[in-house]
Design a protein around this motif. Structure first.
Motif, PDB file in Angstrom:
ATOM      1  N   TYR A   1      -6.405   4.148   7.071  1.00 38.23           N
ATOM      2  CA  TYR A   1      -7.503   2.912   6.723  1.00 38.23           C
ATOM      3  C   TYR A   1      -7.716   3.170   5.284  1.00 38.23           C
ATOM      4  O   TYR A   1      -8.072   2.338   4.699  1.00 38.23           O
ATOM      5  CB  TYR A   1      -8.587   2.886   7.687  1.00 38.23           C
ATOM      6  CG  TYR A   1      -7.994   2.843   9.113  1.00 38.23           C
ATOM      7  CD1 TYR A   1      -7.274   2.006   9.524  1.00 38.23           C
ATOM      8  CD2 TYR A   1      -8.640   3.832  10.244  1.00 38.23           C
ATOM      9  CE1 TYR A   1      -6.748   1.781  10.958  1.00 38.23           C
ATOM     10  CE2 TYR A   1      -8.084   3.535  11.538  1.00 38.23           C
ATOM     11  CZ  TYR A   1      -7.321   2.748  11.951  1.00 38.23           C
ATOM     12  OH  TYR A   1      -6.831   2.529  13.145  1.00 38.23           O
ATOM     13  N   GLN A   2      -8.061   4.312   4.995  1.00 43.85           N
ATOM     14  CA  GLN A   2      -8.576   4.737   3.513  1.00 43.85           C
ATOM     15  C   GLN A   2      -7.362   4.238   2.457  1.00 43.85           C
ATOM     16  O   GLN A   2      -7.491   3.710   1.517  1.00 43.85           O
ATOM     17  CB  GLN A   2      -8.646   6.090   3.233  1.00 43.85           C
ATOM     18  CG  GLN A   2     -10.143   6.474   4.059  1.00 43.85           C
ATOM     19  CD  GLN A   2     -11.271   5.957   3.535  1.00 43.85           C
ATOM     20  OE1 GLN A   2     -11.206   5.254   2.290  1.00 43.85           O
ATOM     21  NE2 GLN A   2     -12.624   6.172   3.867  1.00 43.85           N
ATOM     22  N   ALA A   3      -6.035   4.296   2.876  1.00 47.48           N
ATOM     23  CA  ALA A   3      -4.963   3.992   2.001  1.00 47.48           C
ATOM     24  C   ALA A   3      -5.057   2.389   1.950  1.00 47.48           C
ATOM     25  O   ALA A   3      -4.629   1.953   0.832  1.00 47.48           O
ATOM     26  CB  ALA A   3      -3.558   4.429   2.543  1.00 47.48           C
ATOM     27  N   MET A   4      -5.256   1.729   3.114  1.00 48.74           N
ATOM     28  CA  MET A   4      -5.244   0.267   2.878  1.00 48.74           C
ATOM     29  C   MET A   4      -6.519  -0.212   2.076  1.00 48.74           C
ATOM     30  O   MET A   4      -6.132  -1.154   1.084  1.00 48.74           O
ATOM     31  CB  MET A   4      -5.799  -0.332   4.318  1.00 48.74           C
ATOM     32  CG  MET A   4      -4.850  -0.350   5.262  1.00 48.74           C
ATOM     33  SD  MET A   4      -4.876  -0.991   6.900  1.00 48.74           S
ATOM     34  CE  MET A   4      -3.810  -0.526   7.944  1.00 48.74           C
ATOM     35  N   VAL A   5      -7.651   0.401   2.250  1.00 46.79           N
ATOM     36  CA  VAL A   5      -8.642   0.067   1.097  1.00 46.79           C
ATOM     37  C   VAL A   5      -8.405   0.436  -0.285  1.00 46.79           C
ATOM     38  O   VAL A   5      -8.654  -0.377  -1.247  1.00 46.79           O
ATOM     39  CB  VAL A   5     -10.099   0.705   1.460  1.00 46.79           C
ATOM     40  CG1 VAL A   5     -11.016   1.144   0.461  1.00 46.79           C
ATOM     41  CG2 VAL A   5     -10.563   0.292   2.743  1.00 46.79           C
ATOM     42  N   ALA A   6      -7.692   1.611  -0.356  1.00 50.43           N
ATOM     43  CA  ALA A   6      -7.088   1.945  -1.941  1.00 50.43           C
ATOM     44  C   ALA A   6      -6.280   0.815  -2.594  1.00 50.43           C
ATOM     45  O   ALA A   6      -6.563   0.356  -3.667  1.00 50.43           O
ATOM     46  CB  ALA A   6      -6.651   3.232  -1.960  1.00 50.43           C
ATOM     47  N   GLU A   7      -5.479   0.176  -1.574  1.00 49.20           N
ATOM     48  CA  GLU A   7      -4.493  -0.725  -2.089  1.00 49.20           C
ATOM     49  C   GLU A   7      -5.208  -2.280  -2.469  1.00 49.20           C
ATOM     50  O   GLU A   7      -5.126  -2.635  -3.638  1.00 49.20           O
ATOM     51  CB  GLU A   7      -3.355  -1.111  -1.082  1.00 49.20           C
ATOM     52  CG  GLU A   7      -2.501  -0.054  -0.760  1.00 49.20           C
ATOM     53  CD  GLU A   7      -1.195  -0.459   0.162  1.00 49.20           C
ATOM     54  OE1 GLU A   7      -1.366  -1.673   0.317  1.00 49.20           O
ATOM     55  OE2 GLU A   7      -1.026   0.471   1.015  1.00 49.20           O
ATOM     56  N   LEU A   8      -6.268  -2.491  -1.719  1.00 51.36           N
ATOM     57  CA  LEU A   8      -6.835  -3.450  -1.927  1.00 51.36           C
ATOM     58  C   LEU A   8      -7.968  -3.360  -3.224  1.00 51.36           C
ATOM     59  O   LEU A   8      -7.733  -4.311  -4.016  1.00 51.36           O
ATOM     60  CB  LEU A   8      -7.958  -3.839  -0.817  1.00 51.36           C
ATOM     61  CG  LEU A   8      -7.336  -4.423   0.369  1.00 51.36           C
ATOM     62  CD1 LEU A   8      -8.067  -4.199   1.723  1.00 51.36           C
ATOM     63  CD2 LEU A   8      -6.549  -5.665   0.532  1.00 51.36           C
ATOM     64  N   ARG A   9      -8.437  -2.247  -3.278  1.00 53.47           N
ATOM     65  CA  ARG A   9      -9.300  -2.116  -4.433  1.00 53.47           C
ATOM     66  C   ARG A   9      -8.709  -2.011  -5.861  1.00 53.47           C
ATOM     67  O   ARG A   9      -8.909  -2.427  -6.746  1.00 53.47           O
ATOM     68  CB  ARG A   9     -10.106  -0.857  -4.345  1.00 53.47           C
ATOM     69  CG  ARG A   9     -11.192  -0.664  -3.156  1.00 53.47           C
ATOM     70  CD  ARG A   9     -11.794   0.534  -2.823  1.00 53.47           C
ATOM     71  NE  ARG A   9     -12.848   0.384  -1.921  1.00 53.47           N
ATOM     72  CZ  ARG A   9     -13.316   1.731  -1.122  1.00 53.47           C
ATOM     73  NH1 ARG A   9     -12.725   2.699  -1.566  1.00 53.47           N
ATOM     74  NH2 ARG A   9     -14.378   1.286  -0.358  1.00 53.47           N
ATOM     75  N   ASN A  10      -7.282  -1.238  -5.618  1.00 52.97           N
ATOM     76  CA  ASN A  10      -6.607  -1.168  -6.969  1.00 52.97           C
ATOM     77  C   ASN A  10      -5.961  -2.668  -7.189  1.00 52.97           C
ATOM     78  O   ASN A  10      -5.572  -2.826  -8.530  1.00 52.97           O
ATOM     79  CB  ASN A  10      -5.467  -0.412  -6.603  1.00 52.97           C
ATOM     80  CG  ASN A  10      -5.883   1.137  -6.360  1.00 52.97           C
ATOM     81  OD1 ASN A  10      -6.714   1.391  -7.021  1.00 52.97           O
ATOM     82  ND2 ASN A  10      -4.959   1.893  -5.975  1.00 52.97           N
ATOM     83  N   ALA A  11      -5.744  -3.784  -6.281  1.00 54.60           N
ATOM     84  CA  ALA A  11      -5.328  -4.998  -6.685  1.00 54.60           C
ATOM     85  C   ALA A  11      -6.462  -5.696  -7.109  1.00 54.60           C
ATOM     86  O   ALA A  11      -6.650  -6.935  -7.531  1.00 54.60           O
ATOM     87  CB  ALA A  11      -4.806  -5.577  -5.583  1.00 54.60           C
ATOM     88  N   GLY A  12      -7.915  -5.306  -7.401  1.00 57.96           N
ATOM     89  CA  GLY A  12      -9.352  -5.703  -7.658  1.00 57.96           C
ATOM     90  C   GLY A  12      -9.884  -6.572  -6.620  1.00 57.96           C
ATOM     91  O   GLY A  12     -10.739  -7.449  -6.791  1.00 57.96           O
ATOM     92  N   ILE A  13      -9.756  -6.223  -5.258  1.00 51.39           N
ATOM     93  CA  ILE A  13     -10.202  -6.714  -4.151  1.00 51.39           C
ATOM     94  C   ILE A  13     -11.456  -6.052  -3.689  1.00 51.39           C
ATOM     95  O   ILE A  13     -11.049  -4.671  -3.423  1.00 51.39           O
ATOM     96  CB  ILE A  13      -9.245  -7.359  -3.106  1.00 51.39           C
ATOM     97  CG1 ILE A  13      -8.316  -8.187  -3.814  1.00 51.39           C
ATOM     98  CG2 ILE A  13      -9.889  -7.864  -1.851  1.00 51.39           C
ATOM     99  CD1 ILE A  13      -6.972  -8.390  -2.707  1.00 51.39           C
ATOM    100  N   ARG A  14     -12.598  -6.463  -3.467  1.00 47.37           N
ATOM    101  CA  ARG A  14     -13.459  -5.666  -2.949  1.00 47.37           C
ATOM    102  C   ARG A  14     -13.438  -5.317  -1.461  1.00 47.37           C
ATOM    103  O   ARG A  14     -13.322  -6.302  -0.673  1.00 47.37           O
ATOM    104  CB  ARG A  14     -14.961  -6.532  -3.132  1.00 47.37           C
ATOM    105  CG  ARG A  14     -16.224  -5.821  -2.823  1.00 47.37           C
ATOM    106  CD  ARG A  14     -17.396  -6.706  -2.917  1.00 47.37           C
ATOM    107  NE  ARG A  14     -18.602  -5.913  -2.604  1.00 47.37           N
ATOM    108  CZ  ARG A  14     -19.841  -6.325  -2.326  1.00 47.37           C
ATOM    109  NH1 ARG A  14     -19.941  -7.515  -1.922  1.00 47.37           N
ATOM    110  NH2 ARG A  14     -20.951  -5.549  -2.271  1.00 47.37           N
ATOM    111  N   ALA A  15     -13.573  -4.041  -1.140  1.00 50.18           N
ATOM    112  CA  ALA A  15     -13.242  -3.844   0.269  1.00 50.18           C
ATOM    113  C   ALA A  15     -13.894  -2.576   0.677  1.00 50.18           C
ATOM    114  O   ALA A  15     -14.062  -1.602  -0.165  1.00 50.18           O
ATOM    115  CB  ALA A  15     -11.622  -3.511   0.377  1.00 50.18           C
TER     116      ALA A  15
END
Length: 495
Positions: free
Chosen positions: A397-411
């Protein structure tokens, strides 16, 4: 043995006259201040952050009673063995610190010095509805030039600022007056050096917007009954003495030329009055050259704010659209900003007159106006919430959040007790989250994830039929590798 007295728990309450600001309010204010700063920066102004604490001596005449330095400000005396420590105070506004900064660093600063400042100020005054002891101000000032171009520029910048943050042309007006014109009126009235009488007249003029022409006339002469039936003593002037004031306040004409002509009649042969009118005329010419017409900025002698403080041009930004007050009555929104020329402030420190002009925006009032216009949402969108179906797979789940954040999406990942999935969705709803991401054991095995559009789901739940529910699903199953693309697609659709 005496029983130990139990220490009472502190009361969890905001101090009187103060308030707390939560996420969306702080974000909205920050975004608006960034927009304002962009305009100020475009005009060549530099940012300044000065100390929140000044000596009472530096604050000087800003205090309502200089003999009692803890009146009007939050002040304290520094410890000193002899009891002679300096009195310190939280800043009362952002202008007094500027005067101190310029006097202290004038040899290192360019002349003129253009600066803007944003931050909280504190006033130890009686709080009331919408009136707090801590509030935000947003100032811009030019120090070191007597040119009317500086005043015209401030007015133009104020106009641009209002339009940039979302107040459309036609819903605001920047109005300009001049203290020197009022000085000319006082001269014509024959008050001479009678400072007490002059101050009484200025205080009376300041009530023009509340009591109107007839009320001001009564207050200048014999006095009047207020709305409660109480009698308010007048200044005691004769009708002839009061007439120049009335002529001044009512001199606004259909165009600037007419207004200036009426003002010249009101000040008669007064030189200082004529100087003030010439300054207004110059400001008008400069604004016209920049494309700022009377639909945005106009000369208006009824602007009487700060006449006892400013030394030349005075300006005020008024929002002209209608709102409903707490009693359901229509009224104009009113002023959100004011300023003017103050050529005496730095002189307190240096002994030499340093011309200065500036403007201050009431941040909370401007934010309230933007909400009235629907330019700022009452609640901001929260983060995408990645739910937790298996606490042993937190790294996934932390990996998913990291992908979203690295794409500029608040998560964020849900960090509460994951045992009850319904509570996770309730949490997302409380956070005003737009999307929930779900990956249970079966999804993990199949290499897919569930993405739930919470905004669409709420809309469907409010009004959709069963058939519409089936036709417009709010939950999508996508390959794990499409996480970012699908989330972005949904967010773009919500936007």
């Amino acid at each position: 043995m005496a029983k130990t007295k139990k220490q009472p728990r502190p009361k969890a309450a905001t101090p009187k006259g103060f308030r707390d600001y939560f996420g969306s309010e702080v974000t909205q204010r920050t975004q608006m201040l960034q927009q304002i700063a962009h305009v100020y920066h475009r005009y060549g102004f530099d940012a300044l952050e000065s100390s929140a604490v000044e000596t009472v001596e530096a604050l000087g005449k800003f205090l309502p009673d200089v003999d009692r330095p803890n009146e009007g400000v939050f002040a304290w005396q520094e410890f000193d063995e002899g009891g002679n420590g300096d009195w310190m105070a939280l800043r009362y506004d952002l202008t007094a610190p500027l005067a101190r900064v310029y006097a202290q660093h004038r040899n290192d600063l360019p002349t003129p010095y253009r600066r803007y400042a944003m931050g909280p100020v504190w006033r130890n005054e009686k709080p009331g509805p919408g009136r707090y002891r801590q509030f935000y101000q947003c100032d811009a000032d030019t120090v070191g030039t007597a040119s009317m171009a500086a005043d015209a520029e401030i007015c133009a910048m104020l106009s641009d600022t209002l339009e940039t943050v979302g107040i459309p042309r036609g819903d605001y007006l920047v109005r300009v007056n001049n203290r020197k014109v009022m000085n000319g009126v006082l001269e014509v009235m024959g008050l001479g050096d009678d400072q007490a009488a002059r101050d009484n007249v200025l205080r009376t003029i300041d009530k023009f917007d509340k009591v109107g022409e007839a009320g001001v006339r009564e207050l200048l002469t014999k006095g009047r009954l207020d709305a409660s039936g109480a009698f308010i003593d007048g200044v005691g002037l004769s009708e002839d003495q009061a007439e120049p004031v009335i002529a001044f306040l009512t001199s606004k004409a259909a165009d600037a030329a007419g207004t200036l002509a009426n003002l010249r009649a009101a000040v008669g042969a007064s030189k200082v009055g004529a100087d003030g009118i010439n300054e207004l005329e110059k400001i008008g010419e400069l604004l016209a050259a920049g494309g700022y017409g009377s639909d945005r900025i106009e000369i208006d002698p009824s602007v009487v704010r700060g006449l006892g403080y400013y030394t030349g041009p005075v300006y005020e930004a008024e929002l002209t659209f209608e709102i409903f007050d707490e009693k359901g009555r229509k009224r104009q929104f009113g002023s959100v900003s004011g300023g003017g020329r103050y050529d005496d402030l730095v002189k307190r420190f240096t002994g030499q007159e340093v011309p200065a002009t500036g403007v201050s925006i009431g941040v909370d009032r401007l934010l309230a106006a933007l909400r009235e216009k629907g330019r700022i949402q009452a609640q901001e969108t929260g983060p995408v919430v990645v739910t937790v179906m298996d606490r042993d797979r937190m790294a996934d789940y932390q990996a998913m959040v990291a992908e979203l954040r690295n794409a500029g999406i608040r998560a964020e990942v849900y960090l509460g007790n994951p045992k009850n999935f319904g509570n996770q969705l309730k949490y997302a709803d409380k956070r005003n989250s737009p999307i929930a991401v779900i990956e249970g054991g079966s999804e993990k095995e199949a290499g897919v994830i569930q993405i739930k559009d919470l905004i669409l789901g709420a809309k469907i739940a409010e009004s959709a039929t069963l058939e519409e529910w089936k036709e417009r699903p709010s939950q999508f199953e996508v390959p794990r590798g499409d996480l970012v693309a699908k989330v972005r697609e949904i967010l773009d659709g919500q936007g």
